[in-house]
Design an enzyme around this catalytic site. Structure first.
Site, PDB file in Angstrom:
ATOM      1  N   SER A  44       0.800  -1.222   0.000  1.00  0.00           N
ATOM      2  CA  SER A  44       0.000   0.000   0.000  1.00  0.00           C
ATOM      3  C   SER A  44       0.833   1.272   0.000  1.00  0.00           C
ATOM      4  O   SER A  44       0.340   2.326  -0.388  1.00  0.00           O
ATOM      5  CB  SER A  44      -0.946   0.012   1.201  1.00  0.00           C
ATOM      6  N   THR A  65       1.248   7.132   1.324  1.00  0.00           N
ATOM      7  CA  THR A  65       0.418   6.203   0.543  1.00  0.00           C
ATOM      8  C   THR A  65       0.938   6.031  -0.879  1.00  0.00           C
ATOM      9  O   THR A  65       1.597   6.923  -1.423  1.00  0.00           O
ATOM     10  CB  THR A  65      -1.039   6.740   0.472  1.00  0.00           C
ATOM     11  N   GLY A  81      -9.065   5.615   2.445  1.00  0.00           N
ATOM     12  CA  GLY A  81     -10.238   5.272   1.640  1.00  0.00           C
ATOM     13  C   GLY A  81     -10.140   6.045   0.336  1.00  0.00           C
ATOM     14  O   GLY A  81      -9.085   6.592   0.015  1.00  0.00           O
TER      15      GLY A  81
HETATM   16  N1  ASP Z   1      -6.778   7.917   0.499  1.00  0.00           N
HETATM   17  C1  ASP Z   1      -5.830   7.342  -0.425  1.00  0.00           C
HETATM   18  C2  ASP Z   1      -6.001   7.987  -1.771  1.00  0.00           C
HETATM   19  O1  ASP Z   1      -7.117   8.218  -2.185  1.00  0.00           O
HETATM   20  C3  ASP Z   1      -5.958   5.876  -0.618  1.00  0.00           C
HETATM   21  C4  ASP Z   1      -6.019   5.032   0.607  1.00  0.00           C
HETATM   22  O2  ASP Z   1      -6.373   5.505   1.667  1.00  0.00           O
HETATM   23  O3  ASP Z   1      -5.718   3.856   0.483  1.00  0.00           O
HETATM   24  O4  ASP Z   1      -5.010   8.199  -2.436  1.00  0.00           O
END
Ligand code: ASP
Length: 273
Positions: A41, A186, A219
């Protein structure tokens, strides 16, 4: 634990209780995950974009210093959270993106690599590519439905770890003086359109830390941007006297109205009193 004995939270907690700066501590915590090739991730081995390129977003906020820093769409650096911290500490800017974020990192002494894919992340991307046709840019509703279907199939078949598909890492910390800092890092959404920037590097959307609360979101980032989610949680607590729970519930309700679902979540830390 990336082959070691401690989790990222244990590393951060140990540093905070040793009296280290809270931001240094939470960033050291997430570095463990960014460097872990098995964690798909974030950082090294994060699932790539639709072209097979790993593009990373990260941000951090230092509550007591009232400073922030972020990078978006950066390639070739395993620890984007540390580059975000450099933006905070060494510039008067908040967000540096793309090739220039990489150039900034190089100038700050970071190692730049050609490719952050691991065998695992590349194999998952190739399989996704085989099952979809992203180059055609289907209409947004159909594209979303096609992507969701393939994502679920690939999770069910073990190509992608469901815990790491929407797996942004957040680490928020507080010390005995009540100093609060937070970091978010991320790979963004797996198979995203190249160049797409999510909420994680947008201060106020995916990350917030002030002297009352630190919030990070994970998210589908577009919802958190439209709801300005992290700053909104803080604002409800600071200005309306909402409890942490009530503030989070209200913002998640806003997100549900925007079309978000159970895959959107927040990770708050509150200092009360
Ligand atoms: N919030 C992150 C994004 O939209 C993705 C995640 O939380 O996994 O890039």
């Amino acid at each position: 634990k990336n082959g070691g004995t401690k989790t990222g939270v244990e590393i951060a907690f140990g540093m905070i209780t040793d009296g280290k700066d809270v931001l240094d501590a939470v960033i050291a915590g997430v570095n463990l995950c960014e460097l872990d090739p098995e964690d798909t991730s974030v950082g090294y081995g994060g699932l790539p974009n639709a072209d097979g390129v790993v593009q990373l977003d990260a941000s951090c906020m230092h509550g007591p210093k009232k400073r922030a820093g972020a990078v978006a769409c950066i390639e070739g650096v395993r620890t984007p959270s540390l580059v975000a911290q450099k933006v905070l500490s060494d510039t008067d800017h908040h967000l540096i993106v793309g090739r220039d974020a990489q150039r900034f990192a190089r100038n700050m002494g970071f190692t730049i690599e050609d490719d952050l894919n691991t065998e695992r992340s590349r194999a998952a991307w190739l399989e996704w590519k085989r099952r979809t046709d992203p180059a055609r840019y289907l209409d947004p509703v159909k594209r979303e439905a096609a992507l969701r279907r393939v994502e679920r199939e690939m999770m069910d078949e073990g190509w992608v770890d469901p815990n790491h598909f929407y797996g942004t890492i957040n680490c928020n910390g507080i010390n005995d003086k009540g100093e609060i800092c937070g970091v978010t890092t991320t790979g963004g959404l797996a198979w995203k359109i190249p160049g797409r920037v999510g909420d994680s590097p947008i201060i106020g959307a995916g990350t917030w830390a002030d002297n009352v609360v630190a919030v990070s979101c994970t998210g589908q980032g577009e919802f958190f941007i439209r709801a300005n989610a992290a700053a909104e949680i803080s604002a409800r607590i600071r200005h309306a006297g909402a409890s942490l729970q009530a503030a989070c519930d209200a913002v998640l309700a806003d997100i549900a109205k925007l079309g978000g679902d159970e895959l959107s979540a927040t990770d708050p830390l509150l200092l009360s009193g």
